[in-house]
Design a protein around this motif. Structure first.
Motif, PDB file in Angstrom:
ATOM      1  N   GLY A 124       0.811  -1.185   0.092  1.00 16.45           N
ATOM      2  CA  GLY A 124       0.194  -0.138   0.174  1.00 16.45           C
ATOM      3  C   GLY A 124       0.713   1.388  -0.001  1.00 16.45           C
ATOM      4  O   GLY A 124       0.307   2.339   0.152  1.00 16.45           O
ATOM      5  N   LEU A 125       2.130   1.026  -0.185  1.00 14.38           N
ATOM      6  CA  LEU A 125       3.003   2.297  -0.155  1.00 14.38           C
ATOM      7  C   LEU A 125       2.770   2.961  -1.555  1.00 14.38           C
ATOM      8  O   LEU A 125       2.952   2.219  -2.623  1.00 14.38           O
ATOM      9  CB  LEU A 125       4.635   2.084   0.133  1.00 14.38           C
ATOM     10  N   ALA A 126       2.747   4.405  -1.757  1.00 16.42           N
ATOM     11  CA  ALA A 126       2.892   5.224  -2.835  1.00 16.42           C
ATOM     12  C   ALA A 126       4.278   4.932  -3.626  1.00 16.42           C
ATOM     13  O   ALA A 126       5.466   4.990  -2.891  1.00 16.42           O
ATOM     14  CB  ALA A 126       2.486   6.457  -2.791  1.00 16.42           C
ATOM     15  N   LEU A 127       3.954   4.741  -4.870  1.00 14.99           N
ATOM     16  CA  LEU A 127       5.471   4.597  -5.661  1.00 14.99           C
ATOM     17  C   LEU A 127       5.498   5.795  -6.472  1.00 14.99           C
ATOM     18  O   LEU A 127       4.647   6.694  -6.790  1.00 14.99           O
ATOM     19  CB  LEU A 127       5.348   3.324  -6.558  1.00 14.99           C
ATOM     20  N   GLY A 128       7.002   6.275  -7.112  1.00 12.47           N
ATOM     21  CA  GLY A 128       7.040   7.372  -7.853  1.00 12.47           C
ATOM     22  C   GLY A 128       6.040   7.935  -8.819  1.00 12.47           C
ATOM     23  O   GLY A 128       5.250   6.906  -9.332  1.00 12.47           O
ATOM     24  N   GLN A 129       5.667   9.167  -8.711  1.00  9.66           N
ATOM     25  CA  GLN A 129       4.674   9.573  -9.767  1.00  9.66           C
ATOM     26  C   GLN A 129       5.235   9.956 -11.217  1.00  9.66           C
ATOM     27  O   GLN A 129       6.350  10.000 -10.929  1.00  9.66           O
ATOM     28  CB  GLN A 129       3.729  10.687  -9.005  1.00  9.66           C
ATOM     29  N   ALA A 130       4.469  10.220 -12.118  1.00  8.09           N
ATOM     30  CA  ALA A 130       5.107  10.685 -13.505  1.00  8.09           C
ATOM     31  C   ALA A 130       6.180  11.541 -13.334  1.00  8.09           C
ATOM     32  O   ALA A 130       7.129  11.508 -13.751  1.00  8.09           O
ATOM     33  CB  ALA A 130       3.853  10.906 -14.064  1.00  8.09           C
ATOM     34  N   SER A 131       5.832  12.649 -12.411  1.00 11.30           N
ATOM     35  CA  SER A 131       7.011  13.884 -12.221  1.00 11.30           C
ATOM     36  C   SER A 131       7.964  13.379 -11.625  1.00 11.30           C
ATOM     37  O   SER A 131       9.073  14.052 -11.888  1.00 11.30           O
ATOM     38  CB  SER A 131       6.035  14.993 -11.755  1.00 11.30           C
TER      39      SER A 131
END
Ligand SMILES: Nc1ncnc2c1ncn2[C@@H]1O[C@H](COP(=O)(O)OP(=O)(O)OP(=O)(O)O)[C@@H](O)[C@H]1O
Ligand SMILES: [Mg+2]
Length: 367
Positions: A353-360
């Motif tokens: 459930g950890l967020a991963l790198g976003q497009a930016s």
């Protein structure tokens, strides 16, 4: 005004641990909101800062001072509660004067201070009334006045607006924000209402299950939630979560195969360890080209029309999604449903459930 620092702060009631090692810096002269679902430990944390609960483990500092064992009256905190806790048989003046009277402040000074504070809170015409002859909002202002008059280093608010009707809540919210700026005070404000948090806070602390989940400015948290809990908690209606089976990455593009077999084409690469795609209702548009759902694979569950916009609830093979549409725009009645997903506004979460790198801020390469 002082900052408040918690280092590995733990709260136990007997064998039950309700706060699990909180590390947190609450900025001086800013308004910090503690936000989280019922039972997550917000009030407990606030009461620990006030000194109404002791700290089972760890350190609490107000300014540079370690206050773990300092008496509540000597911590420089003033607390405002949900139920105001005014003295019913005393006038507004006497309610406000009470903390100064307890300190033995000379009468003339009390008079001056009460009038000064009443002016800021627009309570001057009400100083001779009893609490029962006041509206909820006026009572709340008296409670705030009683806190302000002590000139505390830190203001602590525990859901102070939850007894007020919707209109008054908005008014008091603006009032508190204005006062905070005017006084340059350090304020810690507890709520489970995300709108209150988003509109009031310089800094939001999101809590769940006795842990801090994320700390940041309201829009940073909305734009870059650190994990799935925060992503789902901030934003209403909630972010859509689409679990997927596999990803085919190419240069600056990817195809995500959802559970159930539908595919989403995106103009960005997807981190290798991603397992769930998240997208907010407001970042899904009808008529796009990222996800096409054949007519026999979706059903419309209903719509909520709010005047300026409508939320459409749609059932897909992998679960339900919510789509925000401008008022008047309906979903297609027949044929396939084509959806657009803003690639920059799509979130990815790993198996934990950890967020991963976003497009930016993408770091994961193509595979
Ligand atoms: N005196 C107590 N003894 C045992 N457990 C307690 C005690 N006080 C609080 N708790 C537990 O600690 C947890 C955190 O409670 P707390 O009141 O801080 O939650 P909260 O985030 O303020 O929730 P709400 O939004 O409902 O006010 C809850 O699970 C609660 O049951
Ligand atoms: Mg509470």
């Amino acid at each position: 005004m002082s900052q408040v620092t918690l280092s590995n702060a733990v709260k136990r009631y007997g064998a039950v641990e309700v706060l699990h090692g909180i590390d947190l810096e609450i900025a001086a002269n800013k308004l910090t909101v503690l936000l989280g679902p019922s039972g997550c430990g917000k009030s407990t944390l606030l009461r620990m800062i006030a000194g109404l609960e002791d700290i089972s483990d760890g350190d609490l500092r107000i300014g540079d001072r370690l206050v773990n064992d300092v008496d509540p009256s000597r911590r420089g905190c003033a607390m405002v509660f949900q139920n105001y806790a005014l003295y019913p048989h005393q006038t507004v003046f006497k309610n406000m004067a009470f903390p100064l009277k307890m300190k033995g402040t000379p009468k003339s000074e009390i008079e001056l201070k009460v009038r000064e504070t009443a002016k800021v809170l627009e309570l001057e015409p009400l100083l001779d009334r009893l609490p029962r002859d006041l509206s909820g909002g006026q009572r709340q202002r008296v409670a705030m006045g009683r806190a302000m008059i002590r000139n505390p280093e830190v203001f602590l608010f525990d859901e102070p607006l939850s007894n007020l009707d919707a209109e008054l809540r908005v008014k008091m919210r603006l009032e508190i924000a204005r006062l905070q700026k005017e006084l340059g005070a350090t304020m810690i404000f507890v709520t489970h209402d995300q709108v209150e948090a988003m509109t009031l806070a310089d800094q939001v602390v999101i809590m769940n299950g006795g842990h801090v989940q994320q700390v940041g400015a309201p829009l940073d948290i909305y734009n870059h939630p650190a994990n799935r809990f925060v992503a789902g908690f901030i934003g209403s209606p909630s972010m859509n979560f689409l679990p997927f089976e596999s990803v085919r990455n190419a240069e600056n593009a990817a195809v995500v195969r959802l559970e159930g077999g539908l595919e989403i084409a995106l103009d960005r690469v997807v981190p290798d360890t991603a397992r769930t795609l998240g997208v907010r209702p407001e970042h899904v548009s009808v008529g796009g080209r990222n996800l096409t759902i054949p007519e026999d694979q979706f059903t419309t569950l209903g719509a909520e029309h709010l005047g300026d916009r409508a939320y459409h609830y749609v059932r897909l093979p992998f679960g339900d999604i919510t789509i925000l549409q401008a008022e008047g725009q309906a979903l297609p009645q027949t044929g396939a449903l084509s959806l657009g997903l803003n690639a920059d506004r799509v979130h990815f979460f790993d198996a934990d459930g950890l967020a991963l790198g976003q497009a930016s801020d993408q770091t994961t390469g193509t595979t």
